[in-house]
Scaffold this active site. Structure first.
Site, mmCIF file in Angstrom:
data_model
loop_
_atom_site.group_PDB
_atom_site.id
_atom_site.type_symbol
_atom_site.label_atom_id
_atom_site.label_comp_id
_atom_site.label_asym_id
_atom_site.label_seq_id
_atom_site.Cartn_x
_atom_site.Cartn_y
_atom_site.Cartn_z
ATOM 1 N N ARG A 123 -12.237 -3.991 41.245
ATOM 2 C CA ARG A 123 -11.196 -4.978 41.480
ATOM 3 C C ARG A 123 -9.849 -4.490 40.973
ATOM 4 O O ARG A 123 -8.817 -4.678 41.594
ATOM 5 C CB ARG A 123 -11.610 -6.265 40.766
ATOM 6 C CG ARG A 123 -10.855 -7.471 41.210
ATOM 7 C CD ARG A 123 -11.222 -8.659 40.330
ATOM 8 N NE ARG A 123 -10.227 -9.693 40.501
ATOM 9 C CZ ARG A 123 -10.383 -10.763 41.250
ATOM 10 N NH1 ARG A 123 -11.504 -10.957 41.882
ATOM 11 N NH2 ARG A 123 -9.416 -11.653 41.354
ATOM 12 N N ASP A 149 -10.196 -6.544 46.214
ATOM 13 C CA ASP A 149 -10.682 -7.857 45.795
ATOM 14 C C ASP A 149 -11.692 -8.267 46.873
ATOM 15 O O ASP A 149 -11.312 -8.631 47.990
ATOM 16 C CB ASP A 149 -9.504 -8.843 45.723
ATOM 17 C CG ASP A 149 -9.982 -10.246 45.382
ATOM 18 O OD1 ASP A 149 -11.210 -10.482 45.410
ATOM 19 O OD2 ASP A 149 -9.131 -11.101 45.104
ATOM 20 N N LYS A 208 -39.439 5.228 38.849
ATOM 21 C CA LYS A 208 -39.837 6.005 37.669
ATOM 22 C C LYS A 208 -41.025 6.898 38.011
ATOM 23 O O LYS A 208 -41.939 6.490 38.723
ATOM 24 C CB LYS A 208 -40.157 5.067 36.502
ATOM 25 C CG LYS A 208 -38.893 4.285 36.070
ATOM 26 C CD LYS A 208 -38.992 3.717 34.700
ATOM 27 C CE LYS A 208 -37.752 2.898 34.389
ATOM 28 N NZ LYS A 208 -36.941 3.381 33.292
ATOM 29 N N GLU A 252 -37.351 -3.418 24.594
ATOM 30 C CA GLU A 252 -36.090 -2.714 24.361
ATOM 31 C C GLU A 252 -35.667 -2.947 22.920
ATOM 32 O O GLU A 252 -35.858 -4.042 22.386
ATOM 33 C CB GLU A 252 -35.007 -3.247 25.294
ATOM 34 C CG GLU A 252 -35.334 -3.057 26.761
ATOM 35 C CD GLU A 252 -34.177 -3.494 27.648
ATOM 36 O OE1 GLU A 252 -33.246 -2.723 27.813
ATOM 37 O OE2 GLU A 252 -34.223 -4.630 28.145
ATOM 38 N N ASP A 289 -33.925 -11.277 34.695
ATOM 39 C CA ASP A 289 -33.446 -9.899 34.562
ATOM 40 C C ASP A 289 -34.591 -8.883 34.671
ATOM 41 O O ASP A 289 -34.426 -7.811 35.246
ATOM 42 C CB ASP A 289 -32.744 -9.754 33.195
ATOM 43 C CG ASP A 289 -32.040 -8.411 33.033
ATOM 44 O OD1 ASP A 289 -31.531 -7.881 34.036
ATOM 45 O OD2 ASP A 289 -31.990 -7.887 31.893
ATOM 46 N N HIS A 292 -38.845 -6.256 37.678
ATOM 47 C CA HIS A 292 -39.489 -5.033 37.181
ATOM 48 C C HIS A 292 -40.975 -5.243 36.842
ATOM 49 O O HIS A 292 -41.836 -4.480 37.272
ATOM 50 C CB HIS A 292 -38.790 -4.518 35.929
ATOM 51 C CG HIS A 292 -37.346 -4.164 36.128
ATOM 52 N ND1 HIS A 292 -36.855 -3.686 37.311
ATOM 53 C CD2 HIS A 292 -36.275 -4.214 35.297
ATOM 54 C CE1 HIS A 292 -35.553 -3.445 37.191
ATOM 55 N NE2 HIS A 292 -35.178 -3.771 35.983
HETATM 56 C C1 BG6 Z 1 -32.067 -3.522 34.002
HETATM 57 C C2 BG6 Z 1 -31.766 -4.759 33.204
HETATM 58 O O1 BG6 Z 1 -32.526 -3.850 35.283
HETATM 59 O O2 BG6 Z 1 -33.067 -2.763 33.331
HETATM 60 C C3 BG6 Z 1 -31.357 -4.415 31.780
HETATM 61 O O3 BG6 Z 1 -30.721 -5.476 33.834
HETATM 62 C C4 BG6 Z 1 -32.367 -3.510 31.124
HETATM 63 O O4 BG6 Z 1 -31.177 -5.592 30.986
HETATM 64 C C5 BG6 Z 1 -32.683 -2.322 32.041
HETATM 65 O O5 BG6 Z 1 -31.824 -3.048 29.896
HETATM 66 C C6 BG6 Z 1 -33.815 -1.490 31.482
HETATM 67 O O6 BG6 Z 1 -33.941 -0.333 32.285
HETATM 68 P P1 BG6 Z 1 -34.526 1.008 31.662
HETATM 69 O O7 BG6 Z 1 -34.745 1.908 32.830
HETATM 70 O O8 BG6 Z 1 -33.502 1.507 30.694
HETATM 71 O O9 BG6 Z 1 -35.775 0.603 30.992
#
Ligand code: BG6
Length: 495
Positions: free
Chosen positions: A46, A83, A172, A206, A225, A230
């Site tokens: 932007r 934009d 992965k 994490e 998220d 995932h």
């Molecule tokens: C992302 C999330 O999709 O995956 C993040 O938005 C997260 O919050 C990340 O930290 C983790 O990915 P990776 O590959 O580092 O485990």
């Protein structure tokens, strides 16, 4: 495989966290390996920005920079300020694009609430060609209704075959190796069912907190998220039936069947089977860290969950009675991602085994921080008597000195030849450029996933209960331990 046609990659959200942290470094690695064909990368953001500033931002995120590679890579990069909600603003972008380019890829790494506007404005500016493709970052929408709306809006201008919904966990290396292990070997298939498997754990932990992403995370939380995408995707790869071919729809058909067979979690079951938590202050990697609500940009009364654990069941012949325990969270004890396939105990032991239950075989797929596969078996302890002890077999014989292969330093030696283990985004960006959608989500897959998670999200919204606090640097709230303990099981930790 090499891509022959020249490409143009237009990256919306080009100055965002994802682009700088993952996408540009992945593209650089493709350059390093000489896998990028002739082509250009246009970052779209932007704000006004001079090209040298863009180059500086990207360069600072690349580790182990090779000067010659960087020189080639930087030639491809440019920046356009747009934009995205203003139709006229795309003129500037149009003037930068080459009408004759046969491989134009739009990558939308912005909030998904902007996808409809971007698709429409690209169309109104005649920037979408029949060969163009669009990559959509997750999470797409915040519930089933919003995901449907976004899908519908994007589908007005792009055919389904042009849409690539990305989930980088599918890129992965170990996830692909899991497919190979399952479908290129016969010995596992006969065991891969409720007769031999006790339960499966999928855990993405994490150690980092929310970092600078409060604006995004406050709206989204750990469930949207990580869990909705995932973790569910990993579950699909573990649980799906063998596809008849390694082709996009054959693989995606099987994944959809798994999501459709998930037992709904609704009403009282939500309290029994789903745990949500939010990190309090504590110590992470040796340093004191603040609680989530004290992080920059976070509401002091925030109800966003930073942790989710759940028990999931699949209602089909293969998996009836085999729970899948899923868990993800920020500010946990360590950064790790593992899929643990826990086999049943032997029915009767003829040896003196002190810990029969912990000696049952396990197959562990480790996705990070180091990648690899390990099998836990039992062996005889050397010496007199018939004492049995666990033995870990690393299934990565290229690197026998390590339990797992390391990824970033990441080198795998095969007959003296050194191969770098590719990053997930590297693989998926290449696949999108090469028009291979196998590892991307189809629309019905995404909708099924939202359909399944919607009741949980809706119940949380209506409920007066709040996420359970947990101390940063631990494995999450006590209720998550209890989730397994009440089934007589434990999370696989510290392995
Ligand atoms: C992302 C999330 O999709 O995956 C993040 O938005 C997260 O919050 C990340 O930290 C983790 O990915 P990776 O590959 O580092 O485990």
């Amino acid at each position: 495989m090499q891509i022959e046609q020249p490409f143009e990659l237009v990256l919306f959200g080009g100055l965002g966290d994802l682009a700088l942290r993952k996408l540009f470094p992945a593209l650089y690695l493709l350059e390093l390996d000489k896998r990028l064909p002739k082509g250009r990368i246009l970052a779209v953001g932007r704000r006004e920005l001079k090209r040298p500033e863009l180059l500086g931002k990207i360069k600072s995120r690349i580790t182990n920079l090779d000067d010659a590679t960087w020189l080639r890579f930087e030639q491809r990069l440019s920046y356009v300020s747009v934009d995205v909600q203003q139709v006229d603003a795309y003129q500037h972008l149009a003037s930068e694009l080459d009408e004759s380019c046969p491989n134009r890829l739009f990558y939308l790494a912005t909030a998904s609430s902007l996808y409809a506007d971007i698709a429409k404005n690209l169309h109104l500016n005649q920037l979408i060609q029949s060969s163009s493709k669009v990559v959509l970052e997750k999470p797409i929408g915040h519930d089933l209704a919003s995901a449907k709306n976004i899908n519908k809006a994007v589908a007005e201008y792009f055919d389904e075959a042009q849409i690539y919904r990305i989930d980088h966990y599918l890129g992965k290396e170990t996830v692909q190796n899991l497919m190979v292990l399952r479908f290129a070997n016969s010995i596992f298939e006969s065991q891969w069912n409720q007769q031999y498997i006790d339960h499966i754990q999928i855990s993405i932990s994490e150690s980092l907190g929310v970092e600078k992403r409060a604006g995004f995370y406050e709206q989204v939380g750990a469930f949207r998220d990580m869990m909705q995408n995932h973790l569910l995707q990993l579950l699909c790869i573990v649980a799906m039936e063998p596809p008849s071919k390694m082709e996009p729809d054959a693989v995606r058909d099987e994944k959809v069947k798994v999501i459709k067979a998930l037992r709904p979690i609704e009403g009282k079951d939500i309290l029994d089977k789903v745990v949500r938590g939010q990190y309090g202050d504590g110590v992470s990697e040796g340093k004191p860290v603040p609680k989530y609500r004290d992080e920059e940009g976070v509401d002091g009364q925030s109800q966003a969950e930073t942790f989710v654990a759940m028990k999931v069941e699949i209602e089909n012949w293969r998996w009836a009675g085999v729970p899948f325990y899923l868990r993800t969270g920020k500010r946990l004890a360590e950064r790790a991602c593992e899929i643990v396939v826990q086999f049943k105990e032997i029915p009767h032991s003829i040896f003196a085994m002190q810990h029969k239950e912990t000696m049952a075989n396990k197959l562990i797929f480790r996705l990070q921080p180091d990648e690899g596969i390990r099998l836990q078996l039992c062996e005889k302890k050397i010496g007199s008597g018939m004492n049995v002890r666990p033995m870990i077999l690393s299934l990565n014989p290229d690197n026998p000195s390590q339990d797992y292969l390391s990824v970033n330093s990441a080198e795998q030696s095969t007959n003296g030849h050194v191969t770098r283990v590719p990053e997930a985004y590297e693989r998926l960006l290449f696949d999108a450029l090469a028009s291979n959608p196998t590892l991307f989500l189809r629309d019905d897959e995404l909708m099924q996933a939202w359909d399944w998670v919607d009741p949980i999200l809706a119940a949380w919204q209506e409920s007066e209960s709040t996420p359970e606090p947990y101390t940063s640097g631990t494995w999450g709230p006590a209720a998550a331990t209890l989730l397994l303990a009440k089934d007589g099981r434990l999370w696989n930790e510290n392995n």
